[in-house]
Design an enzyme around this catalytic site. Structure first.
Site, PDB file in Angstrom:
ATOM      1  N   VAL A   7       0.790  -1.179  -0.092  1.00 10.07           N
ATOM      2  CA  VAL A   7       0.058  -0.180   0.147  1.00 10.07           C
ATOM      3  C   VAL A   7       0.873   1.136   0.253  1.00 10.07           C
ATOM      4  CG1 VAL A   7      -1.814   1.090   0.744  1.00 10.07           C
ATOM      5  CG2 VAL A   7      -1.896  -1.326   1.157  1.00 10.07           C
ATOM      6  N   ARG A  11      -0.825   4.780  -4.643  1.00  9.15           N
ATOM      7  CA  ARG A  11      -1.793   3.244  -5.212  1.00  9.15           C
ATOM      8  C   ARG A  11      -1.425   2.084  -4.351  1.00  9.15           C
ATOM      9  NH1 ARG A  11      -0.640   3.058 -11.310  1.00  9.15           N
ATOM     10  NH2 ARG A  11       1.276   3.229 -10.810  1.00  9.15           N
ATOM     11  N   ASP A  96       8.058   0.754   3.798  1.00 13.40           N
ATOM     12  CA  ASP A  96       8.462  -0.109   1.639  1.00 13.40           C
ATOM     13  C   ASP A  96       9.753   0.011   2.355  1.00 13.40           C
ATOM     14  OD1 ASP A  96       8.687   2.844   2.673  1.00 13.40           O
ATOM     15  OD2 ASP A  96       7.871   3.353   0.080  1.00 13.40           O
ATOM     16  N   ARG A  97      10.649   0.865   2.050  1.00 12.53           N
ATOM     17  CA  ARG A  97      12.387   1.246   2.217  1.00 12.53           C
ATOM     18  C   ARG A  97      12.934  -0.100   1.923  1.00 12.53           C
ATOM     19  NH1 ARG A  97      14.699   6.547   3.873  1.00 12.53           N
ATOM     20  NH2 ARG A  97      15.817   6.270   2.658  1.00 12.53           N
ATOM     21  N   THR A 120       5.107   7.905  -4.974  1.00 12.09           N
ATOM     22  CA  THR A 120       4.694   9.595  -4.906  1.00 12.09           C
ATOM     23  C   THR A 120       5.728  10.046  -4.323  1.00 12.09           C
ATOM     24  OG1 THR A 120       2.986   8.429  -3.748  1.00 12.09           O
ATOM     25  CG2 THR A 120       3.062  10.456  -2.957  1.00 12.09           C
TER      26      THR A 120
HETATM   27  N1  LIG Z   1      -2.910   5.280 -13.188  1.00 16.43           N
HETATM   28  C1  LIG Z   1      -1.494   6.402 -12.792  1.00 16.43           C
HETATM   29  N2  LIG Z   1      -2.703   7.410 -11.501  1.00 16.43           N
HETATM   30  C2  LIG Z   1      -1.232   7.374 -10.189  1.00 16.43           C
HETATM   31  N3  LIG Z   1      -0.581   7.649 -10.622  1.00 16.43           N
HETATM   32  C3  LIG Z   1       0.447   7.171 -12.116  1.00 16.43           C
HETATM   33  C4  LIG Z   1      -0.498   5.867 -12.588  1.00 16.43           C
HETATM   34  N4  LIG Z   1      -0.067   5.816 -13.699  1.00 16.43           N
HETATM   35  C5  LIG Z   1       1.534   5.976 -13.523  1.00 16.43           C
HETATM   36  N5  LIG Z   1       1.851   6.676 -12.427  1.00 16.43           N
HETATM   37  C6  LIG Z   1       3.243   7.036 -11.931  1.00 16.43           C
HETATM   38  O1  LIG Z   1       3.338   7.002 -10.956  1.00 16.43           O
HETATM   39  C7  LIG Z   1       3.892   7.411  -9.722  1.00 16.43           C
HETATM   40  C8  LIG Z   1       3.314   7.524  -8.404  1.00 16.43           C
HETATM   41  O2  LIG Z   1       4.232   5.205  -8.191  1.00 16.43           O
HETATM   42  P1  LIG Z   1       3.411   4.274  -7.635  1.00 16.43           P
HETATM   43  O3  LIG Z   1       4.661   3.088  -7.652  1.00 16.43           O
HETATM   44  O4  LIG Z   1       1.677   4.040  -7.786  1.00 16.43           O
HETATM   45  O5  LIG Z   1       3.366   5.381  -5.877  1.00 16.43           O
HETATM   46  P2  LIG Z   1       3.244   5.277  -4.352  1.00 16.43           P
HETATM   47  O6  LIG Z   1       3.932   3.204  -4.252  1.00 16.43           O
HETATM   48  O7  LIG Z   1       3.913   6.257  -3.472  1.00 16.43           O
HETATM   49  O8  LIG Z   1       1.844   4.325  -4.017  1.00 16.43           O
HETATM   50  C9  LIG Z   1       3.067   8.888  -9.912  1.00 16.43           C
HETATM   51  O9  LIG Z   1       4.855  10.035 -10.271  1.00 16.43           O
HETATM   52  C10 LIG Z   1       2.900   8.967 -11.259  1.00 16.43           C
HETATM   53  O10 LIG Z   1       3.393   9.877 -12.748  1.00 16.43           O
HETATM   54  C1  LIG Z   2       9.069   8.056   2.196  1.00 16.98           C
HETATM   55  C2  LIG Z   2       7.624   7.520   1.969  1.00 16.98           C
HETATM   56  C3  LIG Z   2       6.634   8.297   2.151  1.00 16.98           C
HETATM   57  C4  LIG Z   2       8.207   6.833   0.528  1.00 16.98           C
HETATM   58  O1  LIG Z   2       6.150   6.801   0.061  1.00 16.98           O
HETATM   59  P1  LIG Z   2       6.343   6.147  -1.430  1.00 16.98           P
HETATM   60  O2  LIG Z   2       6.059   7.024  -2.020  1.00 16.98           O
HETATM   61  O3  LIG Z   2       6.197   4.923  -1.577  1.00 16.98           O
HETATM   62  O4  LIG Z   2       4.179   5.720  -1.085  1.00 16.98           O
HETATM   63  C5  LIG Z   2       7.458   6.366   2.877  1.00 16.98           C
HETATM   64  O5  LIG Z   2       8.959   5.577   2.985  1.00 16.98           O
HETATM   65  C6  LIG Z   2       7.690   6.731   4.277  1.00 16.98           C
HETATM   66  O6  LIG Z   2       6.567   6.949   4.453  1.00 16.98           O
HETATM   67  N1  LIG Z   2       9.104   6.850   4.855  1.00 16.98           N
HETATM   68  C7  LIG Z   2       9.206   7.080   6.001  1.00 16.98           C
HETATM   69  C8  LIG Z   2      10.253   8.218   6.709  1.00 16.98           C
HETATM   70  C9  LIG Z   2      11.630   7.020   6.826  1.00 16.98           C
HETATM   71  O7  LIG Z   2      11.638   6.136   5.668  1.00 16.98           O
HETATM   72  O8  LIG Z   2      12.582   8.457   7.237  1.00 16.98           O
HETATM   73  K   LIG Z   3       8.350   5.490  -2.642  1.00 16.24           K
END
Ligand SMILES: Nc1ncnc2c1ncn2[C@@H]1O[C@H](COP(=O)(O)OP(=O)(O)O)[C@@H](O)[C@H]1O
Ligand SMILES: CC(C)(COP(=O)(O)O)[C@@H](O)C(=O)NCCC(=O)O
Ligand SMILES: [K+]
Length: 244
Positions: A7, A11, A96-97, A120
């Site tokens: 999560v 997404r 996640d990290r 994100t």
């Molecule tokens: N349908 C979509 N909705 C949102 N972001 C998308 C989509 N398709 C591609 N992306 C790209 O994916 C990135 C977010 O990656 P994602 O791995 O889903 O994030 P997280 O793991 O943080 O939820 C955004 O920067 C965006 O450019």
């Molecule tokens: C940096 C993040 C927001 C990345 O999240 P994501 O882009 O994968 O949704 C996540 O790893 C987080 O909340 N980290 C906590 C702070 C840290 O890792 O130091």
């Molecule tokens: K990330």
């Protein structure tokens, strides 16, 4: 059969594993999580465990209700991981990290690893050849950069991701595309150069929603795999079972 769910802040990503192979991958909005779990359990009645790693505060009850009696394992900071954690604030390190670091450690033994997750946020995670997790960096992701420029100014439009024509932006739109896309590509290549200066024996893994878009624009040779986090989550779970 195991359902693996990552999560993220934008997404949720999921995969159904049968032994060590993936039957199917899924991507959906984080807010649709409960509904999707219920659907997947109907479609794959052999799922006997759900493994979750979440960086979002989703109430555990929501998962347990949707799981309808199937065992749910929430991967957390107190689980066993295959690296030595040297982060100075381990209690705030994103799960996640930790999962990415775990996958990199298990899949690429005996070398320095840099994992770049373009979601994100862009996260950089460095694990050295002796399996020490040292930390990395966090910066805004591609979509977040476009949104931030629009939300914090009066005059900048909200644009969607597009290729810049060169680095000299000659209009507002092309200046934004150059700043966001070229800026991030320079950032990633710059970080990679700094890490490689430490030691040449490096594997660089790129993952996250913007993997495909970024991979072909980077100067450096990288291992690009959009599903690296889900695969790592499966491996982290196997490692947990063996070591608990
Ligand atoms: N349908 C979509 N909705 C949102 N972001 C998308 C989509 N398709 C591609 N992306 C790209 O994916 C990135 C977010 O990656 P994602 O791995 O889903 O994030 P997280 O793991 O943080 O939820 C955004 O920067 C965006 O450019
Ligand atoms: C940096 C993040 C927001 C990345 O999240 P994501 O882009 O994968 O949704 C996540 O790893 C987080 O909340 N980290 C906590 C702070 C840290 O890792 O130091
Ligand atoms: K990330």
């Amino acid at each position: 059969m195991i359902l693996i769910i990552d999560v993220g802040n934008t997404r949720a990503k999921a995969a159904v594993f049968e032994q060590d192979s993936v039957l199917e991958w899924f991507v959906f909005e984080t807010k649709e999580l409960s509904k999707k779990i219920t659907e997947l359990l109907v479609r794959f009645p052999k799922i006997h465990a759900i493994v979750v790693a979440s960086v979002v505060h989703t109430p555990k009850e929501a998962f347990l209700d949707a799981a309808n009696g199937v065992a749910v394992f929430f991967i957390s900071r107190t689980d066993h991981f295959p690296f030595n954690n040297h982060y100075a604030s381990p209690q705030t390190l994103g799960i996640d990290r930790m999962v990415l670091a775990s996958g990199a450690t298990l899949q690429f033994p005996g070398q320095n690893r840099l994992v770049i997750d373009a979601g994100t946020c862009i996260t950089y995670d460095f694990i050295d050849a002796q399996d020490n997790y040292l930390g990395g960096a966090i910066s805004p992701g591609l979509r977040l950069r476009y949104q931030a420029l629009h939300q914090h100014t009066s005059q900048l439009p909200l644009l969607s991701l597009s290729d810049p024509d060169g680095f000299v932006g000659t209009t507002t739109d092309s200046s934004i595309h150059s700043g966001v896309v070229n800026g991030l590509v320079y950032e990633i290549d710059g970080f990679i150069a700094e890490y490689k200066a430490l030691d040449s024996n490096f594997i660089i893994i790129l993952t996250g929603g913007d993997t495909e878009f970024l991979a072909k624009r980077l100067k450096n040779t990288i291992f690009a795999n959009s599903n690296f986090l889900l695969e790592s989550l499966y491996q982290t779970f196997q490692y947990k079972i063996k070591n608990d």
